[in-house]
Scaffold this motif. Structure first.
Motif, PDB file in Angstrom:
ATOM      1  N   LEU A 139       0.840  -1.207   0.000  1.00 34.58           N
ATOM      2  CA  LEU A 139       0.000   0.000   0.000  1.00 34.58           C
ATOM      3  C   LEU A 139       0.872   1.253   0.000  1.00 34.58           C
ATOM      4  CD1 LEU A 139      -2.793  -1.030   2.540  1.00 34.58           C
ATOM      5  CD2 LEU A 139      -3.053  -0.666   0.081  1.00 34.58           C
ATOM      6  N   LEU A 140       1.894   1.235   0.821  1.00 33.66           N
ATOM      7  CA  LEU A 140       2.793   2.392   0.889  1.00 33.66           C
ATOM      8  C   LEU A 140       3.562   2.577  -0.411  1.00 33.66           C
ATOM      9  CD1 LEU A 140       4.097   1.989   4.526  1.00 33.66           C
ATOM     10  CD2 LEU A 140       2.884   3.972   3.631  1.00 33.66           C
ATOM     11  N   VAL A 141       3.991   1.471  -0.990  1.00 32.97           N
ATOM     12  CA  VAL A 141       4.733   1.538  -2.253  1.00 32.97           C
ATOM     13  C   VAL A 141       3.842   2.137  -3.351  1.00 32.97           C
ATOM     14  CG1 VAL A 141       5.651   0.098  -4.125  1.00 32.97           C
ATOM     15  CG2 VAL A 141       6.415  -0.266  -1.789  1.00 32.97           C
ATOM     16  N   VAL A 142       2.608   1.659  -3.433  1.00 33.10           N
ATOM     17  CA  VAL A 142       1.691   2.186  -4.453  1.00 33.10           C
ATOM     18  C   VAL A 142       1.444   3.676  -4.210  1.00 33.10           C
ATOM     19  CG1 VAL A 142      -0.682   2.088  -5.306  1.00 33.10           C
ATOM     20  CG2 VAL A 142       0.594  -0.021  -4.959  1.00 33.10           C
ATOM     21  N   GLY A 143       1.212   4.031  -2.954  1.00 30.98           N
ATOM     22  CA  GLY A 143       1.021   5.447  -2.620  1.00 30.98           C
ATOM     23  C   GLY A 143       2.247   6.261  -2.966  1.00 30.98           C
ATOM     24  N   GLY A 144       3.408   5.716  -2.653  1.00 30.39           N
ATOM     25  CA  GLY A 144       4.665   6.414  -2.949  1.00 30.39           C
ATOM     26  C   GLY A 144       4.850   6.629  -4.438  1.00 30.39           C
ATOM     27  N   ILE A 145       4.531   5.603  -5.243  1.00 22.98           N
ATOM     28  CA  ILE A 145       4.692   5.721  -6.698  1.00 22.98           C
ATOM     29  C   ILE A 145       3.735   6.785  -7.240  1.00 22.98           C
ATOM     30  CG2 ILE A 145       4.423   4.533  -8.900  1.00 22.98           C
ATOM     31  CD1 ILE A 145       5.153   1.918  -7.410  1.00 22.98           C
ATOM     32  N   ILE A 146       2.503   6.764  -6.755  1.00 22.34           N
ATOM     33  CA  ILE A 146       1.517   7.737  -7.270  1.00 22.34           C
ATOM     34  C   ILE A 146       1.924   9.164  -6.893  1.00 22.34           C
ATOM     35  CG2 ILE A 146      -0.879   8.514  -6.986  1.00 22.34           C
ATOM     36  CD1 ILE A 146      -1.630   5.501  -6.935  1.00 22.34           C
ATOM     37  N   SER A 147       2.429   9.335  -5.694  1.00 19.57           N
ATOM     38  CA  SER A 147       2.862  10.686  -5.302  1.00 19.57           C
ATOM     39  C   SER A 147       4.067  11.117  -6.137  1.00 19.57           C
ATOM     40  CB  SER A 147       3.185  10.728  -3.810  1.00 19.57           C
ATOM     41  OG  SER A 147       4.328   9.956  -3.533  1.00 19.57           O
ATOM     42  N   ALA A 148       5.004  10.206  -6.344  1.00 17.88           N
ATOM     43  CA  ALA A 148       6.181  10.527  -7.162  1.00 17.88           C
ATOM     44  C   ALA A 148       5.765  10.852  -8.594  1.00 17.88           C
ATOM     45  CB  ALA A 148       7.158   9.354  -7.151  1.00 17.88           C
ATOM     46  N   LEU A 149       4.807  10.083  -9.081  1.00 15.48           N
ATOM     47  CA  LEU A 149       4.312  10.287 -10.448  1.00 15.48           C
ATOM     48  C   LEU A 149       3.716  11.690 -10.603  1.00 15.48           C
ATOM     49  CD1 LEU A 149       4.021   8.575 -12.981  1.00 15.48           C
ATOM     50  CD2 LEU A 149       1.857   7.726 -12.122  1.00 15.48           C
TER      51      LEU A 149
END
Lengths: 315, 393
Positions: free
Chosen positions: B284-294
């Motif tokens: 969940l954190l990884v997906v959130g992190g990727i979306i924020s980075a994106l």
């Protein structure tokens, strides 16, 4: 003209960038199997026009219909009918020719064996079958140009738009490109060809629009354009015998505007050499003149452009 | 959507061929994590052991108390205590050469005769520490002796207080009882509620989220690369929505980011012993992190004119956010404005989320995941507006 009868119908296209009006009311139509040339110098508005015709650029006003379908930047159906060959190379250097073709084929909703078959056909047409598996970064400039055209042909569009496809191309590749365009036109494809090379427009185009400063100054077949500015064909006959008598004999033909003996032969200005050549040769031969060669020089579009705009094409 | 996948697939193929995404997304963070791990592993894995000899030549009450405390210390700290009969015997033990087959001692405590009496009568009293070859074991022995001396002083003060209050007990008996009273500070194992990640996990997570921004940048900037290469025009002329082009780029960036993060999580866990926590929470954190980075990288790219410019801007933003967000050092422990300011970065929320996960369960990461998604939503919306405007021009 009924827009449905044309493959491409453009009406009153306008585009400005700030205060600079790049295109000021351009309109033309192209029928199936016809090659239409937009001839003009750099900065005349050719690329802006073609960008509006392909839906790349939002126009300020005007209409575009492709095969009867209205085209805007968001149109999908109309875009299926168009093949684009942009002025600058638009290929992926890290992909092979085959991969480039497959990628764009998929974007045009092609797939499976149909796509594979068509890719093979296009590779054959552009002469890259042997190098299809090489990355295009390894290709020569001419090979890249050919692939650039192949990508425009891939989905068998009804309208092919070529934006100065021979800029920076070696003579051999240039000739190959021109031959391809002639062949496609012969197969029934409608072609819009922009160029600032008068020779290409004369060779390829059934009709030409002379464009300058964002406006089409004149439009028609080469002959119509020439006649529009009052120019004539020049015929030179290498002759032996009584040339002066030959000149006198030509005076009875209304199409011959001017004739005289020059450099051991006869030279004349004629309204329409194609139409009157046989009669001219008959008159001259009838006066006892022996003809060893005939040279017909039609007035070119360069002189038409100069007449219409007051400047040369390459200014 | 099919065309978006086609574009994403083509871009992934290109990234695989130029290898740059692998270097930035996997090799660089893994390499740095390895370096940091090699620094921290010896410290984290250090297991203190020592052998101390003790000679009680005094036999008094205070000496007995010292020996008792020493034995208690030995039981908790893994120190072996060996009582010997004489100072000479103790000297022999600490004099043993390193790596010799003879068993020796790291240090020896010698309680001289009269030590207890000297202490009880407020006279100077000496406690001898024989440290032999020195080293950590000897240093700990000296510290222990100093600590005892310090507590003895505390005991004396306590005794004095008892006297002032009118107590009648034997003064040193009271002092020694005071010594036996546990200190007022009660040390508790904080591991269960600790919000900061442990060394190896901290650096593995910090480097992963730091480099994620660079990895995602590859996807986002490819739109500018298409424009520069002239292929964007051909894409825009194709029969598809322009949003499909943007979606294709976003999918590619997401996949690159996901591959990079998954590889790093697995590799740092297996190779360096990082403890990321519950896999679902991490995902969940990884997906959130990727979306924020994106979202953030897309905003940067949307305002850039060339891929080079976008690359420079993106690098600056990634480094600033990375440092501010505490990916290289625990900014939260610095306190002050910096500790609060870090939460304007997705990095801090990512690290916070992992800290929360290590202390609790999957549900505890939801606030951090929410914050990360909010970052992505806000910045991504801005980027989308600017990019769509750019595609119309």
């Amino acid at each position: 003209m009924d827009s449905r009868a044309s493959v491409l119908e453009c009406r009153d296209l306008k585009k400005s960038y700030g205060d600079n009006a790049a295109v000021k009311g351009v309109g033309f139509h192209i029928a199936e199997g016809e090659t239409y040339g937009l001839l003009g110098p750099n900065g005349a508005g050719k690329t802006t026009t073609i960008s509006m015709v392909t839906g790349l650029l939002e126009r300020d006003s005007g209409e575009v219909f492709v095969n009867g379908l209205p085209l805007t930047t968001t149109s999908i159906d109309a875009k299926r009918e168009i093949g684009l060959v942009p002025q600058d190379l638009a290929i992926y250097p890290d992909l092979t020719a085959r991969e480039n073709l497959i990628f764009f084929g998929k974007l045009y909703e092609m797939s499976g064996s149909d796509l594979k078959k068509r890719v093979d056909e296009v590779l054959e047409i552009i002469g890259l079958t042997d190098r299809a598996g090489d990355r295009t970064e390894e290709y020569s400039g001419g090979m890249k140009r050919r692939l650039n055209i192949g990508l425009g042909l891939l989905h068998q569009p009804r309208l092919l738009l070529l934006d100065e496809p021979t800029v920076g191309v070696d003579p051999q590749s240039r000739n190959a490109i021109l031959e391809s365009v002639e062949q496609l036109s012969g197969e029934g494809m409608a072609v819009l060809y922009t160029t600032h090379y008068m020779e290409e427009a004369e060779r390829l185009c059934d009709r030409v629009g002379i464009i300058d400063l964002g406006e089409i100054k004149a439009e028609g077949t080469r002959r119509e354009l020439v006649q529009l500015v009052g120019q004539h064909d020049r015929i030179r006959l290498q002759a032996t015998g009584p040339c002066a008598a030959g000149v006198e004999a030509l005076a009875s033909l209304a199409a011959v505007r001017e004739a005289g003996v020059r450099d051991g032969g006869i030279e004349m200005l004629v309204d329409n050499a194609d139409r009157w050549l046989a009669e001219i040769l008959g008159k001259v031969s009838g006066a006892g003149v022996g003809i060893s060669s005939v040279d017909v020089e039609e007035p070119n579009l360069e002189s038409v452009f100069l007449h219409l705009t007051g400047r040369a094409l390459r200014d | 959507m099919r065309q978006a996948w086609t574009i994403a697939s083509k871009d992934l193929r290109l990234r695989v061929r130029d290898r740059s995404a692998f270097i930035v997304g996997i090799i660089a963070p893994l390499g740095l994590a390895a370096i940091f791990s090699s620094i921290f592993t010896p410290i984290e894995n250090f297991d203190f052991t020592a052998t101390y000899a003790v000679v009680d030549e005094d036999g008094g009450q205070v000496a007995a108390q010292f020996v008792q405390l020493l034995e208690q210390f030995g039981q908790t700290a893994g120190v072996e205590i060996e009582a010997v009969g004489s100072r000479a015997e103790a000297v022999d033990l600490v004099d043993v050469e390193p790596f010799s087959s003879e068993e020796g001692a790291d240090a020896a405590f010698v309680i001289p005769p009269g030590f207890s009496q000297a202490v009880e009568s407020d006279q100077p009293a000496g406690l001898e520490v024989l440290s032999g070859q020195g080293g950590i074991g000897a240093g700990v022995a000296v510290s222990f002796a100093e600590q005892f001396a310090s507590e003895l002083t505390y005991a004396r003060v306590a005794v004095a207080s008892v006297e002032n209050l009118g107590g009648t007990d034997d003064r040193f008996a009271a002092g020694l009882r005071a010594l036996a009273i546990p200190p007022p500070v009660n040390l508790v194992d904080l591991e269960a509620t600790n919000k900061e990640l442990a060394g190896k996990t901290f650096y593995a997570a910090g480097l992963a989220i730091f480099f994620l921004f660079f990895t995602v940048q590859f996807g986002v900037n490819s739109l500018l690369e298409e424009r520069q290469a002239g292929t964007l025009g051909r894409l825009m002329a194709a029969p598809m929505r322009r949003s499909s082009i943007i979606a294709g780029k976003a999918i590619m960036a997401f996949i690159l980011g996901l591959i990079s993060m998954v590889v790093l999580v697995v590799a740092t866990t297996l190779l360096f012993g990082a403890d990321w926590g519950n896999p679902l929470g991490v995902l969940l954190l990884v997906v959130g992190g990727i979306i924020s980075a994106l979202g953030i990288m897309a905003v940067v790219a949307a305002f850039a004119r060339t891929p080079e410019q976008a690359g420079n801007y993106s690098s600056m933003v990634a480094v600033i956010l990375g440092f501010l967000g505490g990916t290289f050092f625990p900014v939260g422990q610095a306190g002050g404005i910096l500790a609060d300011l870090r939460f304007i970065t997705p990095h801090a929320w990512f690290m916070q989320g992992l800290g929360d996960l290590s202390a609790g369960n999957v549900a505890d990461v939801l606030p951090a995941v929410g914050a990360l998604l909010l970052f992505g939503l806000v910045t991504g919306s801005i980027a989308l507006l600017v990019m769509r405007k750019g595609l119309r021009a």
